[in-house]
Design an enzyme around this catalytic site. Structure first.
Site, mmCIF file in Angstrom:
data_model
loop_
_atom_site.group_PDB
_atom_site.id
_atom_site.type_symbol
_atom_site.label_atom_id
_atom_site.label_comp_id
_atom_site.label_asym_id
_atom_site.label_seq_id
_atom_site.Cartn_x
_atom_site.Cartn_y
_atom_site.Cartn_z
ATOM 1 N N HIS A 152 0.885 -1.172 0.000
ATOM 2 C CA HIS A 152 0.000 0.000 0.000
ATOM 3 C C HIS A 152 0.921 1.220 0.000
ATOM 4 O O HIS A 152 1.997 1.185 0.588
ATOM 5 C CB HIS A 152 -0.831 -0.056 1.282
ATOM 6 C CG HIS A 152 -1.901 0.993 1.389
ATOM 7 N ND1 HIS A 152 -1.627 2.300 1.715
ATOM 8 C CD2 HIS A 152 -3.253 0.918 1.242
ATOM 9 C CE1 HIS A 152 -2.758 2.982 1.766
ATOM 10 N NE2 HIS A 152 -3.762 2.170 1.479
ATOM 11 N N ASP A 229 3.092 -3.824 8.157
ATOM 12 C CA ASP A 229 1.824 -3.116 7.940
ATOM 13 C C ASP A 229 0.717 -4.146 8.197
ATOM 14 O O ASP A 229 0.452 -5.014 7.375
ATOM 15 C CB ASP A 229 1.772 -2.584 6.510
ATOM 16 C CG ASP A 229 0.423 -1.953 6.185
ATOM 17 O OD1 ASP A 229 -0.506 -2.057 7.004
ATOM 18 O OD2 ASP A 229 0.311 -1.358 5.095
ATOM 19 N N GLN A 232 -4.552 -4.943 7.345
ATOM 20 C CA GLN A 232 -5.557 -5.889 6.865
ATOM 21 C C GLN A 232 -5.569 -7.192 7.650
ATOM 22 O O GLN A 232 -6.516 -7.965 7.538
ATOM 23 C CB GLN A 232 -5.328 -6.195 5.372
ATOM 24 C CG GLN A 232 -5.460 -4.981 4.460
ATOM 25 C CD GLN A 232 -6.876 -4.418 4.411
ATOM 26 O OE1 GLN A 232 -7.846 -5.093 4.764
ATOM 27 N NE2 GLN A 232 -6.986 -3.168 3.998
ATOM 28 N N LYS A 255 -10.468 0.124 10.341
ATOM 29 C CA LYS A 255 -10.589 -1.109 9.565
ATOM 30 C C LYS A 255 -10.931 -2.298 10.453
ATOM 31 O O LYS A 255 -11.179 -3.395 9.968
ATOM 32 C CB LYS A 255 -9.283 -1.397 8.813
ATOM 33 C CG LYS A 255 -8.990 -0.385 7.711
ATOM 34 C CD LYS A 255 -7.732 -0.763 6.961
ATOM 35 C CE LYS A 255 -7.171 0.383 6.163
ATOM 36 N NZ LYS A 255 -7.858 0.615 4.897
ATOM 37 N N CYS A 394 -4.706 2.361 -3.682
ATOM 38 C CA CYS A 394 -3.456 2.883 -3.095
ATOM 39 C C CYS A 394 -2.302 1.896 -3.280
ATOM 40 O O CYS A 394 -1.437 1.780 -2.404
ATOM 41 C CB CYS A 394 -3.621 3.241 -1.622
ATOM 42 S SG CYS A 394 -4.804 4.539 -1.338
HETATM 43 C C1 LIG Z 1 -2.592 -2.471 3.710
HETATM 44 C C2 LIG Z 1 -2.878 -1.066 4.134
HETATM 45 N N1 LIG Z 1 -1.898 -0.319 4.645
HETATM 46 C C3 LIG Z 1 -2.105 0.934 5.057
HETATM 47 C C4 LIG Z 1 -3.336 1.533 4.973
HETATM 48 C C5 LIG Z 1 -3.490 2.940 5.437
HETATM 49 O O1 LIG Z 1 -4.343 3.028 6.522
HETATM 50 P P1 LIG Z 1 -4.914 4.422 6.994
HETATM 51 O O2 LIG Z 1 -5.450 5.073 5.760
HETATM 52 O O3 LIG Z 1 -5.979 4.071 7.952
HETATM 53 O O4 LIG Z 1 -3.803 5.191 7.609
HETATM 54 C C6 LIG Z 1 -4.390 0.788 4.429
HETATM 55 C C7 LIG Z 1 -5.737 1.362 4.279
HETATM 56 O O5 LIG Z 1 -6.061 2.110 3.390
HETATM 57 C C8 LIG Z 1 -4.158 -0.535 4.005
HETATM 58 O O6 LIG Z 1 -5.128 -1.283 3.475
#
Ligand SMILES: Cc1ncc(COP(=O)(O)O)c(C=O)c1O
Lengths: 438, 159
Positions: A152, A229, A232, A255, A394
């Site tokens: 991401h 990270d 998910q 999430k 993203c």
């Molecule tokens: C795998 C992953 N990493 C990072 C993020 C970023 O999370 P946030 O937008 O809540 O900071 C997301 C969500 O969009 C994600 O799915």
């Protein structure tokens, strides 16, 4: 509260949620009762973007504001005491849920912010901040940071920026045609030069679960720090950071059935203790003079300014809710839904981007439809009340890897039913005909 | 007609399948012609268009050619726009651009002005799109590329 050490969404011995359990779960989520697009029931298959919230989480926020609202960690009055207690209890709940100690969980506005805290700590240490203790965070030109092609942007761009600021070099683990990480060159990629290995636990595009043990072992062999990270994974499968052995991890409240505006950074205690702060100001200090400042120990060192207390309380409540549901069962449920979702691969013209088997993968399924753009696919599904995400989610490099600009993505959460996935499949089967694609 | 059918009018589906002006044409500037190129991206969905415009010394659009990839709305919109502006003078292009933006802000109601809708021709088929806030930018992508390529050609400064 207990957490299980292993991460096995395909563990056949665990039980999935029963029909009655699932019905009870759905009744906890007020939003699922609403209708969309002309009175149709909502089929929400966009939980990987953000999940819906159970009533207890909503109530926890309201209760905080109605009964306990005060700034935390300051003030001698009763409300301040109660607010602080609620805030710290929430931290303990989140810590227990992810296999961490309380002092290892730092509140952050979200996973993006959490990853940036670590990246900027490396910058600041490289500029000489943090004294001798911060030696592990110092980068020199020629040092390398390794990520993966599946990341991401939140776990890619901060590292690119860190490299640009410090002269370190970014390298990445490629992705195979089946959507899993290609580890065939791992030893050549993760070397003595590697200072950070940052990777996603579960891809928000392919749903693939990364081989954490292998990656952590590779990083440890060369003394690199790992950053996971876990956005998910935490909502959908048992996660225990101590057992995984990662150095840092980031995840978001919104999430995992919690509120927006809150997330957490996990860091091994000794690392948080050695790490210089990034955001500075009130509440994160010990002694401040006009000349200089000494900093509070973690986690407060990384929690400058007035905190998002009500949201943190909500996130703690969400962690408890999931814990009571049982993450082994949730993971089983995910596997069952992933299998149902993957049947879309049998629809003519539909191609899944990612693994087609349910081992080590969650119910996040991205796909393209031959002759129909993802945006148009999403619109036709939306017309039937089915909410999916369209675009690059993203993760532009991963999409580029598969030669597509955009995909549509269906994703599940604890409240998703097989019937919903079936409705999605049926609607998807009609998409090409709508556009006259032959 | 359902709102979905209002959005995906047959004209739009046809243009998406057989787009007008698709395929970049080499621009041979000279004889007082001005030429410009623009690349526009919709960062939320990755839709892209690269558009070239050729303007005569008299200030009319001699030709538009483009390449792009994206949803049927964005691709059909560039196509419809291309057929609309070829041969038009720059003042007319500016007026059409304004009318199309008005149409996209109409929330599905249209322009309520027969002369304006006549001027827009096939582009009025995008009225249904204006009911979907997330899709409006798809329809506007080509128009942004046209405006930018005209600006880059220098034609706007001289006219
Ligand atoms: C795998 C992953 N990493 C990072 C993020 C970023 O999370 P946030 O937008 O809540 O900071 C997301 C969500 O969009 C994600 O799915």
């Amino acid at each position: 509260m207990t957490t299980t050490a292993t991460v096995r969404p395909d563990d056949a011995s665990a039980t999935a949620l029963s029909t009655t359990e699932l019905a009870a779960v759905r009744a906890d989520f007020p939003l699922l009762e609403r209708t969309v697009r002309g009175g149709q029931p909502l089929v929400y298959l966009d939980s990987a973007a953000t999940s819906q919230k159970p009533q207890v989480v909503l109530d926890a926020g309201v209760d905080f504001y109605e009964q306990r609202n005060a700034a935390v960690h300051r003030g001698a009055h009763q409300l301040a005491e109660e607010a602080t207690e609620a805030f710290e209890q929430a931290r303990a709940a989140v810590a227990a849920f992810v296999g961490a100690d309380e002092g290892e969980i730092v509140w952050q506005p979200g996973a993006t912010a959490a990853i940036n805290v670590v990246a900027y700590a490396f910058s600041n240490a490289t500029l000489g901040r943090g004294g001798d203790a911060a030696e592990r965070f110092r980068l020199a030109p020629g040092d390398e940071i390794v990520v993966t092609e599946a990341e991401h942007h939140a776990n890619l761009v901060p590292w690119q920026e860190l490299c640009a600021r410090t002269g370190a070099v970014l390298r990445w683990i490629p992705v195979s045609d089946d959507g899993r990480l290609d580890l065939s060159n791992l030893d050549a990629l993760v070397t003595e030069r590697t200072k950070v290995l940052a990777f996603g636990h579960v891809s928000n595009v392919t749903g693939a679960v990364a081989p954490v043990a292998t990656l952590v072992a590779a990083a440890r062999r060369v003394g690199a720090l790992t950053v996971l990270d876990a956005c998910q994974s935490v909502p959908n499968m048992p996660v225990d950071f101590h057992a995984l052995g990662v150095d840092f991890a980031a995840f978001s409240g919104h999430k995992m059935l919690g509120p927006t505006g809150v997330g957490a950074l996990y860091g091994r205690r000794e690392l948080l203790e050695a790490m210089p702060p990034t955001i500075t100001g009130g509440s994160m200090v010990e002694v401040v003079t006009m000349e200089s400042t000494t900093y509070a120990p973690p986690p407060q060192r990384f929690e400058a300014g007035t905190q998002m207390v009500a949201q943190a309380v909500g996130m703690g409540c969400a962690a408890q809710y999931l814990d009571e549901l049982g993450m082994e069962g949730v993971a089983r449920h995910e596997t069952e839904l992933a299998a149902e979702m993957l049947k879309i691969a049998d629809i003519p013209g539909v191609q899944v981007i990612g693994p087609l088997d349910t081992a080590n993968r969650l119910a996040v399924v991205s796909f393209v439809v031959d002759g129909v753009h993802a945006h148009d696919v999403g619109q036709v599904l939306d017309d039937k009340g089915i909410a999916v995400r369209v675009g690059h989610h993203c993760a532009q490099p991963l999409h580029r890897r598969f030669g597509v600009a955009a995909t549509a993505r269906a994703s599940a959460s604890v409240y998703t039913t097989v019937e919903e996935v079936v409705a999605f499949r049926e609607a998807l089967a009609g998409v090409r005909a709508f556009f006259g694609a032959e | 007609m359902s709102t979905l059918e209002q959005m995906y009018q047959q004209v739009i589906l046809d243009h998406a399948k057989r787009p007008v002006g698709h395929g970049l044409v080499e621009l041979a500037a000279g004889h007082g012609h001005l030429a410009g190129e623009s690349h526009q991206v919709n960062p939320t969905c990755g839709d892209e268009v690269t558009l070239r415009v050729d303007v005569t010394p008299a200030g009319t659009v001699a030709g538009v050619s483009w390449e792009g990839q994206g949803c049927s709305i964005s691709q059909a919109s560039v196509s419809v726009m291309t057929s609309l502006v070829e041969g038009a003078d720059l003042a007319e292009v500016a007026r059409l651009d304004g009318l199309f933006h008005d149409l996209m802000s109409s929330r599905g109601k249209g322009l309520d002005d027969d002369a304006a809708e006549d001027a827009l021709g096939d582009a009025t088929a995008f009225t249904g799109v204006s009911q979907y806030p997330a899709r409006i930018k798809c329809a506007l992508l080509g128009w942004a590329a046209l405006k930018d390529s005209l600006a880059r050609s220098g034609a706007l400064a001289t006219s």
